[in-house]
Scaffold this motif. Structure first.
Motif, PDB file in Angstrom:
ATOM      1  N   GLY A   1      68.985  47.496  25.642  1.00 21.52           N
ATOM      2  CA  GLY A   1      69.917  48.200  24.755  1.00 21.52           C
ATOM      3  C   GLY A   1      70.072  49.656  25.154  1.00 21.52           C
ATOM      4  N   GLU A   2      68.954  50.304  25.484  1.00 22.88           N
ATOM      5  CA  GLU A   2      69.004  51.698  25.928  1.00 22.88           C
ATOM      6  C   GLU A   2      69.782  51.824  27.232  1.00 22.88           C
ATOM      7  N   LYS A   3      69.545  50.892  28.151  1.00 22.33           N
ATOM      8  CA  LYS A   3      70.232  50.937  29.440  1.00 22.33           C
ATOM      9  C   LYS A   3      71.726  50.672  29.263  1.00 22.33           C
ATOM     10  N   LEU A   4      72.085  49.750  28.370  1.00 22.17           N
ATOM     11  CA  LEU A   4      73.496  49.472  28.115  1.00 22.17           C
ATOM     12  C   LEU A   4      74.173  50.696  27.513  1.00 22.17           C
TER      13      LEU A   4
ATOM     14  N   VAL B   1      77.294  45.202  21.246  1.00 21.37           N
ATOM     15  CA  VAL B   1      76.249  44.506  20.482  1.00 21.37           C
ATOM     16  C   VAL B   1      76.861  43.384  19.639  1.00 21.37           C
ATOM     17  N   ARG B   2      77.973  43.656  19.001  1.00 17.59           N
ATOM     18  CA  ARG B   2      78.625  42.613  18.184  1.00 17.59           C
ATOM     19  C   ARG B   2      79.111  41.455  19.058  1.00 17.59           C
ATOM     20  N   TYR B   3      79.673  41.781  20.207  1.00 20.04           N
ATOM     21  CA  TYR B   3      80.147  40.738  21.125  1.00 20.04           C
ATOM     22  C   TYR B   3      78.967  39.876  21.572  1.00 20.04           C
ATOM     23  N   LEU B   4      77.874  40.515  21.944  1.00 20.65           N
ATOM     24  CA  LEU B   4      76.691  39.767  22.394  1.00 20.65           C
ATOM     25  C   LEU B   4      76.094  38.951  21.249  1.00 20.65           C
ATOM     26  N   ASN B   5      75.998  39.538  20.061  1.00 24.84           N
ATOM     27  CA  ASN B   5      75.469  38.797  18.904  1.00 24.84           C
ATOM     28  C   ASN B   5      76.341  37.592  18.565  1.00 24.84           C
ATOM     29  N   ASP B   6      77.659  37.780  18.594  1.00 30.71           N
ATOM     30  CA  ASP B   6      78.572  36.665  18.317  1.00 30.71           C
ATOM     31  C   ASP B   6      78.425  35.555  19.351  1.00 30.71           C
ATOM     32  N   SER B   7      78.006  35.922  20.567  1.00 31.24           N
ATOM     33  CA  SER B   7      77.796  34.945  21.642  1.00 31.24           C
ATOM     34  C   SER B   7      76.355  34.455  21.701  1.00 31.24           C
ATOM     35  N   LYS B   8      75.557  34.815  20.686  1.00 29.92           N
ATOM     36  CA  LYS B   8      74.165  34.373  20.537  1.00 29.92           C
ATOM     37  C   LYS B   8      73.213  34.963  21.586  1.00 29.92           C
ATOM     38  N   PHE B   9      73.547  36.161  22.085  1.00 31.52           N
ATOM     39  CA  PHE B   9      72.651  36.867  22.994  1.00 31.52           C
ATOM     40  C   PHE B   9      71.980  37.994  22.228  1.00 31.52           C
ATOM     41  N   THR B  10      70.785  38.365  22.679  1.00 33.77           N
ATOM     42  CA  THR B  10      70.102  39.517  22.119  1.00 33.77           C
ATOM     43  C   THR B  10      69.759  40.471  23.250  1.00 33.77           C
ATOM     44  N   LEU B  11      69.635  41.724  22.906  1.00 29.82           N
ATOM     45  CA  LEU B  11      69.245  42.764  23.863  1.00 29.82           C
ATOM     46  C   LEU B  11      67.804  43.151  23.614  1.00 29.82           C
ATOM     47  N   SER B  12      67.009  43.192  24.665  1.00 32.26           N
ATOM     48  CA  SER B  12      65.684  43.780  24.493  1.00 32.26           C
ATOM     49  C   SER B  12      65.909  45.264  24.207  1.00 32.26           C
ATOM     50  N   ASP B  13      64.906  45.939  23.664  1.00 33.22           N
ATOM     51  CA  ASP B  13      65.060  47.362  23.339  1.00 33.22           C
ATOM     52  C   ASP B  13      65.452  48.169  24.569  1.00 33.22           C
TER      53      ASP B  13
ATOM     54  N   GLU C   1      79.780  41.603  34.858  1.00 28.44           N
ATOM     55  CA  GLU C   1      78.610  42.240  35.448  1.00 28.44           C
ATOM     56  C   GLU C   1      77.299  41.803  34.806  1.00 28.44           C
ATOM     57  N   ILE C   2      77.198  41.947  33.489  1.00 28.34           N
ATOM     58  CA  ILE C   2      75.928  41.696  32.808  1.00 28.34           C
ATOM     59  C   ILE C   2      75.572  40.205  32.792  1.00 28.34           C
ATOM     60  N   LEU C   3      76.466  39.365  32.307  1.00 30.43           N
ATOM     61  CA  LEU C   3      76.152  37.935  32.228  1.00 30.43           C
ATOM     62  C   LEU C   3      75.927  37.300  33.612  1.00 30.43           C
TER      63      LEU C   3
ATOM     64  N   THR D   1      68.687  33.581  26.328  1.00 32.65           N
ATOM     65  CA  THR D   1      69.467  34.343  25.345  1.00 32.65           C
ATOM     66  C   THR D   1      69.132  35.827  25.281  1.00 32.65           C
ATOM     67  N   THR D   2      68.076  36.260  25.953  1.00 32.77           N
ATOM     68  CA  THR D   2      67.661  37.658  25.861  1.00 32.77           C
ATOM     69  C   THR D   2      68.032  38.419  27.127  1.00 32.77           C
ATOM     70  N   LEU D   3      68.788  39.483  26.950  1.00 28.28           N
ATOM     71  CA  LEU D   3      69.150  40.345  28.067  1.00 28.28           C
ATOM     72  C   LEU D   3      68.046  41.356  28.307  1.00 28.28           C
ATOM     73  N   LEU D   4      67.684  41.517  29.558  1.00 22.63           N
ATOM     74  CA  LEU D   4      66.639  42.448  29.969  1.00 22.63           C
ATOM     75  C   LEU D   4      67.271  43.634  30.703  1.00 22.63           C
ATOM     76  N   PRO D   5      66.530  44.729  30.865  1.00 18.78           N
ATOM     77  CA  PRO D   5      67.105  45.909  31.529  1.00 18.78           C
ATOM     78  C   PRO D   5      67.691  45.610  32.913  1.00 18.78           C
TER      79      PRO D   5
END
Length: 123
Positions: free
Chosen positions: A47-50, A32-44, A78-80, A99-103
């Protein structure tokens, strides 16, 4: 040190430190910190899937498990790329799309374990 016994003999065992692996919660926080620092957000749901993915990876870890390096590798390799494939199919992506990651951007981990082969007679 296992590969070079000469080197290992030069380092006293009192100077060798072993660090415990991070917990699943700590691995998730790193992600989460890595993604936030890179200006990405996780949908709820992403986040559960990650968290589930990291828990599965943690459960299958071996002595070569990379902890934070594993998290970064999963994100970068993988994710990006999965997110990029999804976004490339959108004609006019918005900032939120970018900027928003989806499941669907969180691949399910696949663990391939080598088959143990024995030579000779089984005990």
């Amino acid at each position: 040190l296992k590969l070079n016994p000469g080197l290992a003999s030069r380092i006293p065992s009192s100077n060798m430190y072993r660090f415990a692996d991070f917990s699943v919660d700590e691995l998730y926080e790193i992600a989460v910190r890595y993604l936030n620092d890179s200006k990405f957000t996780l949908s709820d749901l992403a986040g559960e899937k990650l968290r589930s993915r990291l828990a599965a990876d943690y459960a299958c870890r071996d002595s070569s498990f990379g902890n934070a390096r594993h998290v970064v590798n999963v994100i970068e390799t993988e994710i990006l790329p999965a997110m990029g494939r999804r976004i490339s199919a959108i004609d006019h992506p918005t900032i939120a799309d970018l900027t928003t990651l989806l499941p669907g951007d969180i691949p399910v981990g696949v663990t391939i374990r080598p088959v143990e082969r024995r030579i000779g007679f089984a005990c």
